[in-house]
Design an enzyme around this catalytic site. Structure first.
Site, PDB file in Angstrom:
ATOM      1  N   GLU A 221       0.852  -1.249  -0.101  1.00  0.00           N
ATOM      2  CA  GLU A 221       0.028  -0.018  -0.070  1.00  0.00           C
ATOM      3  C   GLU A 221       0.811   1.136   0.015  1.00  0.00           C
ATOM      4  O   GLU A 221       0.537   2.063  -0.782  1.00  0.00           O
ATOM      5  CB  GLU A 221      -1.038   0.078   1.300  1.00  0.00           C
ATOM      6  CG  GLU A 221      -2.130  -1.418   1.252  1.00  0.00           C
ATOM      7  CD  GLU A 221      -3.185  -1.086   0.322  1.00  0.00           C
ATOM      8  OE1 GLU A 221      -3.025  -0.224  -0.519  1.00  0.00           O
ATOM      9  OE2 GLU A 221      -3.653  -1.770   0.330  1.00  0.00           O
ATOM     10  N   ARG A 225       0.827   3.749  -3.476  1.00  0.00           N
ATOM     11  CA  ARG A 225       0.263   4.940  -3.173  1.00  0.00           C
ATOM     12  C   ARG A 225       1.136   6.013  -2.726  1.00  0.00           C
ATOM     13  O   ARG A 225       0.910   7.442  -3.473  1.00  0.00           O
ATOM     14  CB  ARG A 225      -0.897   5.064  -1.932  1.00  0.00           C
ATOM     15  CG  ARG A 225      -1.926   3.903  -2.064  1.00  0.00           C
ATOM     16  CD  ARG A 225      -2.818   4.003  -0.940  1.00  0.00           C
ATOM     17  NE  ARG A 225      -3.646   2.800  -0.934  1.00  0.00           N
ATOM     18  CZ  ARG A 225      -5.048   2.565  -0.572  1.00  0.00           C
ATOM     19  NH1 ARG A 225      -5.757   3.676  -0.299  1.00  0.00           N
ATOM     20  NH2 ARG A 225      -5.569   1.203  -0.673  1.00  0.00           N
ATOM     21  N   ASP A 365      -5.069 -10.107  -7.932  1.00  0.00           N
ATOM     22  CA  ASP A 365      -5.335  -9.085  -9.405  1.00  0.00           C
ATOM     23  C   ASP A 365      -4.122  -8.510  -9.924  1.00  0.00           C
ATOM     24  O   ASP A 365      -3.654  -8.683 -11.131  1.00  0.00           O
ATOM     25  CB  ASP A 365      -6.169  -7.886  -8.704  1.00  0.00           C
ATOM     26  CG  ASP A 365      -6.048  -7.177  -7.649  1.00  0.00           C
ATOM     27  OD1 ASP A 365      -4.841  -7.717  -7.039  1.00  0.00           O
ATOM     28  OD2 ASP A 365      -6.658  -6.532  -7.119  1.00  0.00           O
ATOM     29  N   GLU A 531     -11.673   0.606 -10.434  1.00  0.00           N
ATOM     30  CA  GLU A 531     -11.357  -0.526 -11.626  1.00  0.00           C
ATOM     31  C   GLU A 531     -12.148  -0.312 -12.646  1.00  0.00           C
ATOM     32  O   GLU A 531     -11.649  -0.494 -13.809  1.00  0.00           O
ATOM     33  CB  GLU A 531     -11.424  -2.130 -10.993  1.00  0.00           C
ATOM     34  CG  GLU A 531     -10.438  -2.237 -10.101  1.00  0.00           C
ATOM     35  CD  GLU A 531     -10.703  -1.798  -8.655  1.00  0.00           C
ATOM     36  OE1 GLU A 531     -11.574  -1.408  -8.127  1.00  0.00           O
ATOM     37  OE2 GLU A 531      -9.535  -1.696  -7.755  1.00  0.00           O
ATOM     38  N   THR A 618      -0.697   0.751 -10.308  1.00  0.00           N
ATOM     39  CA  THR A 618      -1.832   0.159  -9.940  1.00  0.00           C
ATOM     40  C   THR A 618      -2.826   1.037  -9.285  1.00  0.00           C
ATOM     41  O   THR A 618      -4.067   0.890  -8.968  1.00  0.00           O
ATOM     42  CB  THR A 618      -1.868  -1.267  -9.251  1.00  0.00           C
ATOM     43  OG1 THR A 618      -3.121  -1.888  -9.231  1.00  0.00           O
ATOM     44  CG2 THR A 618      -1.061  -1.091  -7.951  1.00  0.00           C
TER      45      THR A 618
HETATM   46  C1  DMJ Z   1      -6.166   0.365  -5.132  1.00  0.00           C
HETATM   47  O1  DMJ Z   1      -5.359   0.604  -3.974  1.00  0.00           O
HETATM   48  C2  DMJ Z   1      -5.373  -0.240  -6.261  1.00  0.00           C
HETATM   49  O2  DMJ Z   1      -5.893  -0.061  -7.487  1.00  0.00           O
HETATM   50  C3  DMJ Z   1      -5.311  -1.794  -6.069  1.00  0.00           C
HETATM   51  O3  DMJ Z   1      -4.535  -2.251  -7.119  1.00  0.00           O
HETATM   52  C4  DMJ Z   1      -6.397  -2.385  -5.782  1.00  0.00           C
HETATM   53  N1  DMJ Z   1      -7.398  -1.799  -4.800  1.00  0.00           N
HETATM   54  C5  DMJ Z   1      -7.544  -0.110  -4.902  1.00  0.00           C
HETATM   55  C6  DMJ Z   1      -8.545   0.253  -5.475  1.00  0.00           C
HETATM   56  O4  DMJ Z   1      -9.627  -0.669  -5.340  1.00  0.00           O
END
Ligand code: DMJ
Length: 632
Positions: A221, A225, A365, A531, A618
Site C-alpha cells: 500500500e 500510493r 489481481d 477498476e 496500479t
Molecule cells: C487500489 O489501491 C489499487 O488499485 C489496488 O491495485 C487495488 N485496490 C485499490 C482500489 O480498489
C-alpha cells in the site's frame, strides 16, 4: 460446472483476409475484365488478342510512370519505396523484375463493426468530442475532485483518510498523509493549482519526519500510493527537466527526495526476508520488517512493487531498488503454476505459494497487471519472460476462469478456490474489473486498435484478448446498472446453468441482467473503487468507442447522486441495492487518486498522458515509459 468455453474463433469475428495478398497483375486484369472493353472485345478471338496486347501495354506504361512519381506518405507505399525499391526502378530490368515482385501486404480487412468505428474516427478527424458536451462533463469531474479535497482538507488534513460523515480523519494506512499524496498528481493533471500548492507544502513540511517516526506500514500500500504518488508528482511537475525549479512553491526534487527516503526504509522488507519474497509490513521508525500474522504475503502485493522501484532506480541512478524488487518476479517465474495462474498467498519463509486459491480479485489481481506493465515499462530490456508469463496467464484465464452467465450471456471471470481440481465458483470481485483495461493494453501496447490494425500489429490472440476486454467491460458496467443506485457492489455472483442461486434481491428490476447477477447481502457495499472506470478509460483510448464515455458518465452521475456529502467529501456505501443507500463513514484515498482521475481522463483530450508513452501504476500514478516520447 459447464465445460463449454465461451470463446471460439466464431466469437472473435476476425477475418483472416488480414493475411491475403493481391498481385499487381491480378488487379489490372480484374479491372479490365470488369470494364466495357471486356464486353466489346471478348466477342471474337482478334478481340481477345487485342485485349491481351493492351493489358501488357498498360502494365508497362503504369510501371514506367510509377518509377517517376514520388513515393506516397502512407505505410503501404513506404514498403514499396525505400532503398531497395529505388535501386530496382533505376533501370528497365528493374521495372520488369518489379512486375513480378511480391506485392506489399494489404491492410487487414475490417469487420462491419470495425468499419463503422473506423469511419467514425476518420470522419471526426481525430476529434472524439462529438455528441454530448464532454468538456463540460469533464469540468464536473474536476469540481467533484475539488469537493472531495475540500472535505479532506477541512476535517482530515494530514490524516490518511477522511471520515466524511463524522468530520474526522483516520490513519488507516500508517499515517503518511496518504490522501494528500494519492491526490497530488490528479490535481496536477486537472490543473487545480491550489490543491497542488497545499499538498506540496504539506509534503515538504511534514512527510520527512513522518517517514522517520511512524510505526507500521504495509509494503504494498505504501509503495503504490505514497512512493508511486511522489514519483509521478515529480515527473508531472517537470522534475526530470529541472528538479530544483519550483512550481507552485514546492520544488519537484522534494517529491523525489521523499520517495527515495521512504523506499530506503521499505527496502528492509526485501533484505531481511530469507527468500526473494519480501515481508508484508515494515516498521518505519526502527526500520524493521515482519510478516503478516499468518506468516504469509499476498501474491499480488509482492508482485506489485516493481514499476515504482524500477522508476525510482532510473531517476536516482541507484540500481538497488530495481534489483531488489525484480528478484521477486524472477523468483515467481521459477515457481509451478496452473496454466500461468497463481495461488493468492505466498510464503516469504519458503518462497513457495501457499494454498490453492486462484482468483483475479483481491490478493491476486495486480500480479497479472504488473506482468504486462513492467514489460511495457522496460521494452527493449531482456525481461521478455514477463510477457511470456502474461500471455500464458491470460490463456489460463480464458481456459479455466472465463464463463458466460444465464440467461443473457454476460462474460465473467470466476474463481478456483480449491485449485484446478476443485469446483468453479462464479464469484467475481469488483477488483477484477481492472482486467478489461489490462487486456486491451496488452493487446495494442497502448496505441489505438485502428492504428494497430492498419499496421498489422495484432495477432489472433491480441484480437481475442481485445474482444474479451470489451465483453468484460460490459459486464463490469452492468454490475453498476443492475443495482438501484447505479453503483456496483464489492462482489457479485453470476447465475450459471444448473446452479440454484437465488435472484439478486435488491437489484434494479428494470435491468435486463437482473437474473444474471446475484448480489449477496454481505457484498453490497461500494468503496468508491476505480477498476471499472479505469478499464473504461483504457478501452475508450484504444477502441475510440464513445459508449465507454457514456458508461463512465453514468457511473459518475451515480457517485454524485448517492455518495456526495454536502459538507465536503464523498462517502462509501453500505448497500448499493437499497434506496436511499446507507452511507459508510470513509472516503478512500483512491477515490481522488484513481476514480476521479480516470473519469477526468476518460472525458478529456485523448493526447493527455498517452498510453503508449506512459504506464499507470496500479494506483493510477502515471510513469513515463523510457524513450517512448520526444516530449518527455
Ligand atoms: C487500489 O489501491 C489499487 O488499485 C489496488 O491495485 C487495488 N485496490 C485499490 C482500489 O480498489
Amino acid at each position: 460446472m459447464s465445460k463449454s468455453l465461451p470463446y471460439s474463433m466464431k466469437d472473435v469475428h476476425y477475418d483472416n483476409a488480414k493475411f491475403r495478398q493481391r498481385s499487381f497483375f491480378k488487379v489490372i486484369t480484374q479491372n479490365m475484365l470488369t470494364s466495357n472493353l471486356k464486353r466489346e472485345c471478348v466477342k471474337c478471338s482478334t478481340g481477345k488478342f487485342l485485349m491481351l496486347l493492351m493489358m501488357c501495354g498498360l502494365a508497362y506504361l503504369m510501371l514506367t510512370r510509377m518509377s517517376s512519381i514520388h513515393p506516397s506518405t502512407d505505410g503501404t507505399a513506404k514498403n514499396v519505396g525505400g532503398q531497395e525499391g529505388a535501386k530496382l526502378i533505376a533501370d528497365g530490368s528493374g521495372r520488369l523484375r518489379r512486375l513480378w515482385r511480391k506485392p506489399p501486404r494489404l491492410p487487414p480487412m475490417l469487420t462491419p463493426d470495425e468499419i463503422t468505428s473506423r469511419n467514425r474516427s476518420l470522419h471526426n478527424s481525430g476529434n472524439l468530442d462529438v455528441g454530448p458536451n464532454w468538456k463540460a462533463r469533464q469540468q464536473r469531474v474536476k469540481e467533484a475532485f475539488i469537493h472531495a479535497w475540500s472535505g479532506y482538507k477541512n476535517y482530515a488534513m494530514g490524516y490518511d483518510e477522511l471520515m466524511p460523515l463524522s468530520h474526522r480523519g483516520v490513519d488507516g494506512l500508517g499515517g503518511l498523509g496518504a490522501t494528500i499524496i494519492d491526490a497530488l498528481d490528479t490535481a496536477m493533471i486537472m490543473g487545480v493549482d491550489e490543491v497542488v500548492r497545499e499538498a506540496g507544502s504539506w509534503i515538504e513540511e511534514h512527510l520527512p519526519e513522518r517517514i522517520d517516526g511512524k510505526d507500521q506500514v504495509n509494503l504494498f500500500e505504501t509503495t503504490i500510493r505514497v512512493v508511486g504518488g511522489l514519483l509521478s508528482a515529480y515527473h508531472l511537475s517537470g522534475g526530470e527537466k529541472s528538479g530544483n525549479a519550483s512550481q507552485n512553491g514546492t520544488k519537484p526534487a522534494v517529491y523525489l527526495e521523499n520517495a527515495r527516503k521512504l523506499a530506503d526504509h521499505l527496502l528492509i522488507a526485501f533484505t531481511s526476508s530469507p527468500s526473494a519474497i519480501p515481508f508484508s509490513d515494515v516498521v518505519l521508525r526502527d526500520r524493521s520488517a515482519h510478516p503478516a500474522p499468518d506468516g504469509l504475503s499476498s501474491t499480488s502485493e509482492v508482485s506489485t512493487l516493481q514499476l515504482e522501484f524500477n522508476y525510482l532506480s532510473s531517476l536516482t541512478g541507484d540500481p538497488k531498488y530495481s534489483l531488489e524488487s525484480m528478484k521477486v518476479l524472477e523468483h515467481l517465474k521459477t515457481l509451478p503454476k496452473v496454466e500461468g495462474l497463481v495461488p493468492i498467498y505466498i510464503s516469504p519463509h519458503s518462497g513457495e505459494f501457499s494454498g490453492e486459491n486462484i482468483r483475479l480479485g483481491s490478493r491476486g489481481d495486480s500480479y497479472y497487471e504488473y506482468l504486462i506493465k513492467v514489460w511495457l515499462q522496460n521494452q527493449g530490456s531482456n525481461w521478455t519472460y514477463l510477457h511470456n508469463m502474461y500471455e500464458e496467464s491470460i490463456r489460463g484465464v480464458k481456459h479455466l476462469l472465463v464463463r458466460k452467465s444465464v440467461p443473457n450471456g454476460l462474460v465473467f471471470v470466476g474463481e478456483l478456490p480449491y485449485g484446478p481440481q476443485g469446483s468453479f465458483s462464479p464469484k467475481m470481485d469488483h477488483l477484477v474489473c481492472f482486467l478489461p483495461g489490462t487486456l486491451a493494453l496488452g493487446a495494442t501496447k497502448g496505441i489505438t486498435k485502428e492504428k494497430a490494425m492498419r499496421e498489422n500489429l495484432l495477432s489472433f490472440e491480441d484480437l481475442e484478448n481485445l474482444k474479451l476486454a470489451e465483453d468484460l467491460a460490459k459486464t463490469c458496467f452492468e454490475m453498476y446498472s443492475v443495482t438501484s443506485t447505479g453503483l456496483a457492489p464489492e462482489i457479485v455472483y453470476f447465475n450459471m446453468e444448473g446452479e440454484s442461486e437465488s435472484g439478486p434481491g435488491g437489484g434494479n428490476k428494470d435491468s435486463k441482467y437482473v437474473n444474471d447477477i446475484i448480489i449477496k447481502p454481505a457484498d453490497r457495499h461500494n468503496l468508491l473503487r476505480p477498476e471499472t472506470v479505469e478499464s473504461l478509460f483504457i478501452l475508450f483510448r484504444i477502441t475510440e468507442d464513445p459508449k465507454y464515455r457514456k458508461w463512465g458518465w453514468e457511473i459518475f452521475e451515480a457517485f454524485e447522486k448517492y455518495t456526495k456529502v454536502d459538507s465536503g467529501g464523498y462517502s462509501s456505501l453500505d448497500d448499493v441495492t437499497t434506496l436511499p443507500p446507507q452511507r459508510r463513514d470513509k472516503m478512500e484515498t483512491f477515490f481522488l487518486g484513481e476514480t476521479l482521475k480516470y473519469l477526468y481522463l476518460l472525458l478529456g483530450e485523448t493526447n493527455v498522458i498517452p498510453l503508449d508513452e506512459y504506464v499507470f501504476n496500479t494506483e493510477a500514478h502515471p510513469f513515463p515509459i523510457r524513450g517512448a516520447s520526444r516530449k518527455q
